[in-house]
Motif scaffolding. Structure first.
Motif, PDB file in Angstrom:
ATOM      1  N   SER A  99       3.262   6.209  -0.077  1.00 57.70           N
ATOM      2  CA  SER A  99       4.144   7.274  -0.541  1.00 57.70           C
ATOM      3  C   SER A  99       3.864   8.536   0.256  1.00 57.70           C
ATOM      4  CB  SER A  99       3.917   7.539  -2.030  1.00 57.70           C
ATOM      5  OG  SER A  99       4.639   8.684  -2.452  1.00 57.70           O
ATOM      6  N   TYR A 100       4.940   9.262   0.559  1.00 51.53           N
ATOM      7  CA  TYR A 100       4.753  10.510   1.292  1.00 51.53           C
ATOM      8  C   TYR A 100       4.189  11.599   0.392  1.00 51.53           C
ATOM      9  CZ  TYR A 100       8.951  12.501  -0.890  1.00 51.53           C
ATOM     10  OH  TYR A 100       9.865  12.990  -1.783  1.00 51.53           O
ATOM     11  N   LYS A 101       4.096  11.328  -0.915  1.00 58.15           N
ATOM     12  CA  LYS A 101       3.573  12.311  -1.865  1.00 58.15           C
ATOM     13  C   LYS A 101       2.120  12.048  -2.250  1.00 58.15           C
ATOM     14  CE  LYS A 101       7.948  13.679  -3.989  1.00 58.15           C
ATOM     15  NZ  LYS A 101       8.704  13.799  -5.271  1.00 58.15           N
ATOM     16  N   GLY A 102       1.422  11.229  -1.512  1.00 58.33           N
ATOM     17  CA  GLY A 102       0.028  10.972  -1.850  1.00 58.33           C
ATOM     18  C   GLY A 102      -0.654  10.133  -0.793  1.00 58.33           C
ATOM     19  N   GLY A 119      -0.257  11.795   2.989  1.00 54.78           N
ATOM     20  CA  GLY A 119       1.013  11.131   2.701  1.00 54.78           C
ATOM     21  C   GLY A 119       1.326  10.082   3.739  1.00 54.78           C
ATOM     22  N   SER A 120       2.044   9.042   3.332  1.00 61.01           N
ATOM     23  CA  SER A 120       2.386   7.936   4.236  1.00 61.01           C
ATOM     24  C   SER A 120       3.899   7.906   4.433  1.00 61.01           C
ATOM     25  CB  SER A 120       1.919   6.600   3.644  1.00 61.01           C
ATOM     26  OG  SER A 120       0.533   6.615   3.381  1.00 61.01           O
ATOM     27  N   GLU A 153      -1.002  -3.625  -8.269  1.00 65.18           N
ATOM     28  CA  GLU A 153      -2.171  -3.563  -9.143  1.00 65.18           C
ATOM     29  C   GLU A 153      -3.355  -2.844  -8.510  1.00 65.18           C
ATOM     30  OE1 GLU A 153      -2.827  -7.648  -9.855  1.00 65.18           O
ATOM     31  OE2 GLU A 153      -1.135  -7.893 -11.221  1.00 65.18           O
ATOM     32  N   LEU A 154      -3.428  -2.893  -7.187  1.00 65.63           N
ATOM     33  CA  LEU A 154      -4.580  -2.311  -6.501  1.00 65.63           C
ATOM     34  C   LEU A 154      -4.132  -1.103  -5.695  1.00 65.63           C
ATOM     35  CD1 LEU A 154      -7.624  -2.685  -5.685  1.00 65.63           C
ATOM     36  CD2 LEU A 154      -6.756  -3.836  -3.662  1.00 65.63           C
ATOM     37  N   TYR A 155      -4.846  -0.004  -5.820  1.00 68.05           N
ATOM     38  CA  TYR A 155      -4.550   1.211  -5.074  1.00 68.05           C
ATOM     39  C   TYR A 155      -5.822   1.659  -4.352  1.00 68.05           C
ATOM     40  CZ  TYR A 155      -0.290   1.445  -7.854  1.00 68.05           C
ATOM     41  OH  TYR A 155       0.918   1.163  -8.446  1.00 68.05           O
ATOM     42  N   ARG A 156      -5.685   1.955  -3.076  1.00 67.06           N
ATOM     43  CA  ARG A 156      -6.809   2.433  -2.279  1.00 67.06           C
ATOM     44  C   ARG A 156      -6.451   3.788  -1.683  1.00 67.06           C
ATOM     45  NH1 ARG A 156      -9.304  -0.452  -4.848  1.00 67.06           N
ATOM     46  NH2 ARG A 156     -10.481  -2.318  -4.274  1.00 67.06           N
ATOM     47  N   THR A 157      -7.446   4.634  -1.569  1.00 63.04           N
ATOM     48  CA  THR A 157      -7.244   5.986  -1.066  1.00 63.04           C
ATOM     49  C   THR A 157      -7.630   6.065   0.399  1.00 63.04           C
ATOM     50  OG1 THR A 157      -7.707   6.929  -3.237  1.00 63.04           O
ATOM     51  CG2 THR A 157      -7.881   8.410  -1.344  1.00 63.04           C
ATOM     52  N   VAL A 158      -6.750   6.671   1.212  1.00 66.02           N
ATOM     53  CA  VAL A 158      -7.028   6.905   2.631  1.00 66.02           C
ATOM     54  C   VAL A 158      -7.577   8.320   2.771  1.00 66.02           C
ATOM     55  CG1 VAL A 158      -6.078   6.938   4.956  1.00 66.02           C
ATOM     56  CG2 VAL A 158      -5.145   5.364   3.249  1.00 66.02           C
ATOM     57  N   ILE A 196       5.698  -0.071 -10.058  1.00 65.86           N
ATOM     58  CA  ILE A 196       4.789   0.916  -9.485  1.00 65.86           C
ATOM     59  C   ILE A 196       4.261   1.792 -10.617  1.00 65.86           C
ATOM     60  CG2 ILE A 196       4.586   2.909  -7.960  1.00 65.86           C
ATOM     61  CD1 ILE A 196       4.914   0.467  -6.377  1.00 65.86           C
ATOM     62  N   ASP A 197       2.962   1.986 -10.657  1.00 70.07           N
ATOM     63  CA  ASP A 197       2.375   2.891 -11.631  1.00 70.07           C
ATOM     64  C   ASP A 197       2.655   4.321 -11.170  1.00 70.07           C
ATOM     65  OD1 ASP A 197       0.849   4.405 -13.358  1.00 70.07           O
ATOM     66  OD2 ASP A 197      -0.874   3.046 -13.328  1.00 70.07           O
ATOM     67  N   SER A 198       3.571   4.986 -11.871  1.00 72.31           N
ATOM     68  CA  SER A 198       4.003   6.317 -11.450  1.00 72.31           C
ATOM     69  C   SER A 198       2.881   7.346 -11.499  1.00 72.31           C
ATOM     70  CB  SER A 198       5.175   6.787 -12.313  1.00 72.31           C
ATOM     71  OG  SER A 198       4.803   6.831 -13.677  1.00 72.31           O
ATOM     72  N   LYS A 199       1.838   7.076 -12.283  1.00 71.03           N
ATOM     73  CA  LYS A 199       0.714   8.006 -12.339  1.00 71.03           C
ATOM     74  C   LYS A 199      -0.117   7.946 -11.070  1.00 71.03           C
ATOM     75  CE  LYS A 199       0.306   7.767 -17.389  1.00 71.03           C
ATOM     76  NZ  LYS A 199      -0.591   7.419 -18.527  1.00 71.03           N
ATOM     77  N   LEU A 200      -0.111   6.790 -10.406  1.00 66.48           N
ATOM     78  CA  LEU A 200      -0.896   6.624  -9.184  1.00 66.48           C
ATOM     79  C   LEU A 200      -0.050   6.786  -7.925  1.00 66.48           C
ATOM     80  CD1 LEU A 200      -3.101   3.580 -10.253  1.00 66.48           C
ATOM     81  CD2 LEU A 200      -3.722   5.990 -10.238  1.00 66.48           C
ATOM     82  N   MET A 201       1.257   6.479  -8.034  1.00 68.41           N
ATOM     83  CA  MET A 201       2.147   6.614  -6.879  1.00 68.41           C
ATOM     84  C   MET A 201       3.531   6.983  -7.406  1.00 68.41           C
ATOM     85  SD  MET A 201       2.937   3.904  -3.818  1.00 68.41           S
ATOM     86  CE  MET A 201       1.231   3.947  -3.274  1.00 68.41           C
ATOM     87  N   SER A 202       3.927   8.236  -7.219  1.00 65.51           N
ATOM     88  CA  SER A 202       5.143   8.730  -7.856  1.00 65.51           C
ATOM     89  C   SER A 202       6.413   8.241  -7.178  1.00 65.51           C
ATOM     90  CB  SER A 202       5.131  10.260  -7.878  1.00 65.51           C
ATOM     91  OG  SER A 202       5.064  10.779  -6.560  1.00 65.51           O
ATOM     92  N   GLU A 203       6.381   8.083  -5.862  1.00 64.29           N
ATOM     93  CA  GLU A 203       7.608   7.711  -5.149  1.00 64.29           C
ATOM     94  C   GLU A 203       7.278   6.859  -3.927  1.00 64.29           C
ATOM     95  OE1 GLU A 203      11.306   9.883  -2.837  1.00 64.29           O
ATOM     96  OE2 GLU A 203      10.353  10.892  -4.526  1.00 64.29           O
ATOM     97  N   PRO A 204       7.450   5.517  -4.014  1.00 57.92           N
ATOM     98  CA  PRO A 204       7.186   4.665  -2.850  1.00 57.92           C
ATOM     99  C   PRO A 204       8.179   4.960  -1.739  1.00 57.92           C
ATOM    100  CG  PRO A 204       8.267   3.413  -4.584  1.00 57.92           C
ATOM    101  CD  PRO A 204       7.932   4.752  -5.166  1.00 57.92           C
ATOM    102  N   SER A 205       7.679   5.071  -0.517  1.00 57.32           N
ATOM    103  CA  SER A 205       8.565   5.444   0.590  1.00 57.32           C
ATOM    104  C   SER A 205       8.421   4.552   1.810  1.00 57.32           C
ATOM    105  CB  SER A 205       8.308   6.902   0.994  1.00 57.32           C
ATOM    106  OG  SER A 205       6.947   7.100   1.341  1.00 57.32           O
ATOM    107  N   CYS A 206       7.320   3.805   1.937  1.00 58.46           N
ATOM    108  CA  CYS A 206       7.153   2.962   3.124  1.00 58.46           C
ATOM    109  C   CYS A 206       6.465   1.655   2.751  1.00 58.46           C
ATOM    110  CB  CYS A 206       6.382   3.694   4.217  1.00 58.46           C
ATOM    111  SG  CYS A 206       4.751   4.277   3.723  1.00 58.46           S
ATOM    112  N   LEU A 207       6.751   0.614   3.539  1.00 53.18           N
ATOM    113  CA  LEU A 207       6.246  -0.724   3.280  1.00 53.18           C
ATOM    114  C   LEU A 207       5.822  -1.380   4.579  1.00 53.18           C
ATOM    115  CD1 LEU A 207       9.144  -1.991   0.973  1.00 53.18           C
ATOM    116  CD2 LEU A 207       6.865  -1.393   0.179  1.00 53.18           C
TER     117      LEU A 207
END
Length: 727
Positions: free
Chosen positions: A689-692, A445-446, A435-440, A665-676
């Motif tokens: 995500s490595y794409k954002g 990409g992560s 629900e919550l997204y923060r920008t680094v 996952i809201d695909s508009k905010l994070m298209s592909e989760p890659s790490c946790l």
């Protein structure tokens, strides 16, 4: 082996007087027959395949096709060579310059090898000194042979041809004399049946079954898919199989005595079984240990064993068909029915090899350039008992395995996990949607996230690491990591110091306050390289996922806090490799070692207990659906949460490998989760995500979907720090 057949033994009476003439007439009708092929009606599928034996080959990279001469001698082709080997892996002959992953060879009735050479000629090989050009005339400027198969019913040769310029394929049939008798290219409506034939075989019902390869362009990149195309003897199209739930990438292909079609799917690392009408029946194997990624197939019609080749240098032999229990089904004795001794011979031979090579040694120790590998192996007596039970009563197999697992457990003193919490009364909880997204800021990409709390978070993008502290300050550590990205290359210890793998594949501890680097482990090996690392917050042990590139296998090593090697995990109890390429690693509350293991195409979550014994392998929902795992962690109730790059979802499974749910996952905010990463002191998990450059946060919710009350106000105060503006 010869058998006696008493055709008229029932005519002899036990009450009427017998004359010498009567006895002579009866015994004159006794026939002696050589070992006969068992009728398909006497066979049925087993509940699950049983491993008979395995072998590791030299001078071959990728066992892409297998042609069986006898139960003890086979031809195997890989990327570079075609070799002739026995069931123990000893090579007696090698043909070089094989450069395609196709079914380019077969065995005829005279035990002669028929193969396609590097100049696209078809050669018959009686022995190394006798090569005979068979069908050189089919090799033209446009059409090249790509695969072939011998038809035992007609002595014909089927050849799959490919026209690269037109991207078209066709199947040619040749008689024993070399005369072309048939061309199959189009269906009844004139549509092209084949693109690039890769494997071909004739079924028992005379169907011609072909595996074709199709390359398509998606988003400016090439994507491979496959199909199984079957035509009848006259060339009429019967069916096309493109996969059960998703596209397949077919590799090996064969048929069995029941006319089932068996294929390897490279996309899901499965061996699939279709019936003769192209209907999916079952997954015969799903990422089997030792093989991991099935590639080549060969079926032995005498022993009814399936030879499965891996994408590297391993072959495993399985038995998945057994004889019907006629005594039980008919409730009458059949003394004239004699079991094939050849089948039992190879089965017993395979078991004895496993016993001699693995089980007679209580500890297997191998030193490879400075790394000592210790594998605990169960006692020979237990395995012998299990082998006997396997041959006499399959229903008792599961009970025997449970007993052996207890006996194989190593002592708690040796691998005790200090201060490991025991969760007795588990609360049924779920993870909320992201629900919550923060920008680094200043980050794109992560690839991996490390944290114990949200006060200290480390994220890497490629070789660089960014540290975010409680006050929101960031610090960049440049060029600290190796070049490859999709791996858990760093972890946080109890002192909130960062442990990471550097560009030289050594493991260091970094003080985030003073930037002091201290070496922890130096591998001193050119063979095994560390690819992921995890520091247990309970025992402070260091778990390291290692990769051996030349054999495409992995292992897990456990080190104490002082750097002493305590444990290595490579194989299961049958001596078959468990890992392909460990990318992320973590430890569960019950002591299980949880590994996200994958290459660039497919993978699995592999779980072993704290003694190193294999517990389960999770391959997606449903099983065998093509999981491509990335970041992974476990929570306070022993759930396993993993990113799936294939479905672009986050899977939640329980400690026994049962699928529970997805995390939205809201695909508009994070298209592909890659790490946790799991901040266990806050009961929050972070996803990147490595794409954002956005970091998502999830929290526990109860079954009634009520937020926990022990978090700060809205439950997210701890993660607001240092993450920029929320969205």
């Amino acid at each position: 082996m010869f058998y006696l057949r008493l055709k008229c033994h029932a005519h002899l009476s036990l009450t009427d007087p017998l004359s010498f003439k009567d006895i002579k007439e009866q015994f004159c009708e006794i026939t002696i027959t050589e070992n006969e092929k068992r009728s398909a009606s006497e066979l049925k599928l087993m509940y699950s395949p049983k491993l008979q034996t395995s072998l590791t080959l030299k001078h071959v990279s990728g066992c892409c096709h297998i042609s069986i001469e006898t139960s003890e001698r086979v031809w195997v082709s890989g990327k570079d060579n075609l070799i002739f080997t026995n069931s123990k892996g000893a090579i007696s002959y090698c043909l070089k310059n094989f450069n395609e992953f196709c079914g380019m060879h077969s065995i005829n009735k005279d035990k002669k090898l028929i193969y396609i050479d590097d100049e696209h000629n078809i050669i018959t090989l009686a022995n190394p000194m006798e090569k005979e050009m068979t069908y050189s005339s089919i090799n033209s400027f446009e059409w090249k042979p790509k695969c072939l198969s011998y038809c035992p019913s007609t002595d014909d040769i089927l050849v799959g041809m490919y026209n690269k310029s037109k991207e078209e394929g066709q199947v040619l049939r040749f008689s024993q004399s070399g005369e072309q008798t048939q061309t199959i290219q189009h269906d009844s409506e004139g549509n092209q049946l084949y693109v690039k034939p890769s494997y071909i075989v004739e079924n028992n019902n005379f169907d011609v079954v072909v595996s074709i390869t199709v390359w398509t362009t998606v988003n400016n990149s090439s994507e491979e898919s496959s199909a199984i195309v079957a035509t009848n003897f006259d060339g009429k199209h019967r069916f096309t199989y493109k996969g059960q739930d998703s596209k397949i990438v077919s590799r090996g292909l064969c048929v069995d005595a029941l006319s089932n079609i068996i294929l390897c799917d490279n996309k899901t690392s499965t061996v699939q079984m279709l019936n003769c009408n192209g209907v999916f029946m079952k997954h015969l194997l799903i990422r089997p240990p030792g093989i991991l990624k099935p590639h080549g197939l060969g079926y032995d019609f005498k022993t009814h064993c399936l030879w499965v080749g891996s994408h590297s240098d391993k072959i495993c032999v399985y038995r998945y068909l057994k004889r019907r229990d006629i005594l039980t089904e008919s409730n009458s004795s059949r003394s004239d029915v004699i079991e094939s001794s050849e089948e039992f011979q190879i089965i017993n031979t395979g078991k004895s090899e496993i016993n001699e090579e693995m089980i007679n040694l209580s500890v297997f120790e191998e030193v490879i350039e400075g790394i000592t590998l210790m594998m605990s192996v169960h006692e020979a007596g237990n395995e012998d008992k299990m082998s006997e039970m396997e041959e006499t009563n399959e229903d008792k197999m599961s009970e025997m395995e449970e007993t052996n697992e207890d006996l194989m457990s190593v002592s708690d003193e040796e691998y005790a996990l200090m201060s490991m919490p025991v969760v007795k009364n588990k609360v049924k909880v779920n993870w909320s949607d992201i629900e919550l997204y923060r920008t680094v800021e200043h980050f794109y990409g992560s690839y991996h996230i490390s944290c114990l709390t949200t006060d200290n978070i480390c994220i890497n993008e490629g070789k660089d690491i960014i540290h975010i502290n409680k006050t929101g300050d960031t610090h960049l550590f440049q060029h600290y990591l190796p070049a490859f990205a999709f791996n858990g290359l760093h972890t946080m210890d109890k002192e909130n110091e960062l442990i990471y793998i550097n560009s030289d594949y050594d493991i260091y501890r970094l003080s985030l306050k003073t930037e002091t680097k201290v070496p922890l482990l130096q591998t001193n090996s050119s063979t095994w390289k560390p690819h992921c690392v995890y520091c247990s917050p309970f025992s402070r042990d260091l778990l390291v996922g290692m990769f051996r590139k030349d054999r495409k296998i992995g292992m897990v090593t456990r080190y104490s806090n002082s750097g002493k090697l305590k444990q290595s995990i490579i194989c299961d109890k049958f001596g078959q490799e468990l890992y392909n390429e460990p990318r992320y690693i973590t430890e569960n509350n019950n002591g299980d070692v949880v590994v996200s293991d994958s290459d660039w195409e497919t993978g699995a979550v592999v779980v072993t207990d704290r003694g190193g014994q294999h517990r389960f392998t999770y391959t997606g929902n449903p099983p065998g659906s093509g999981l491509l795992p990335r970041g992974i962690f476990t929570d306070r109730v022993s759930h396993i949460i993993v990113c799936d790059s294939s479905s672009k979802k986050i899977h939640v499974i329980d400690e026994n490998g049962r699928f529970l749910s997805y995390v939205f996952i809201d695909s508009k905010l994070m298209s592909e989760p890659s790490c946790l990463s799991y901040a266990f002191r806050n009961d929050l998990f972070l996803v990147g995500s490595y794409k954002g450059n956005k970091i998502g946060v999830s929290r526990y919710v109860t079954e009634k979907n009520e937020a926990r009350t022990d978090l700060n106000n809205d439950g997210y105060d701890d993660v607001d720090v240092g993450m920029g503006t929320g969205h």
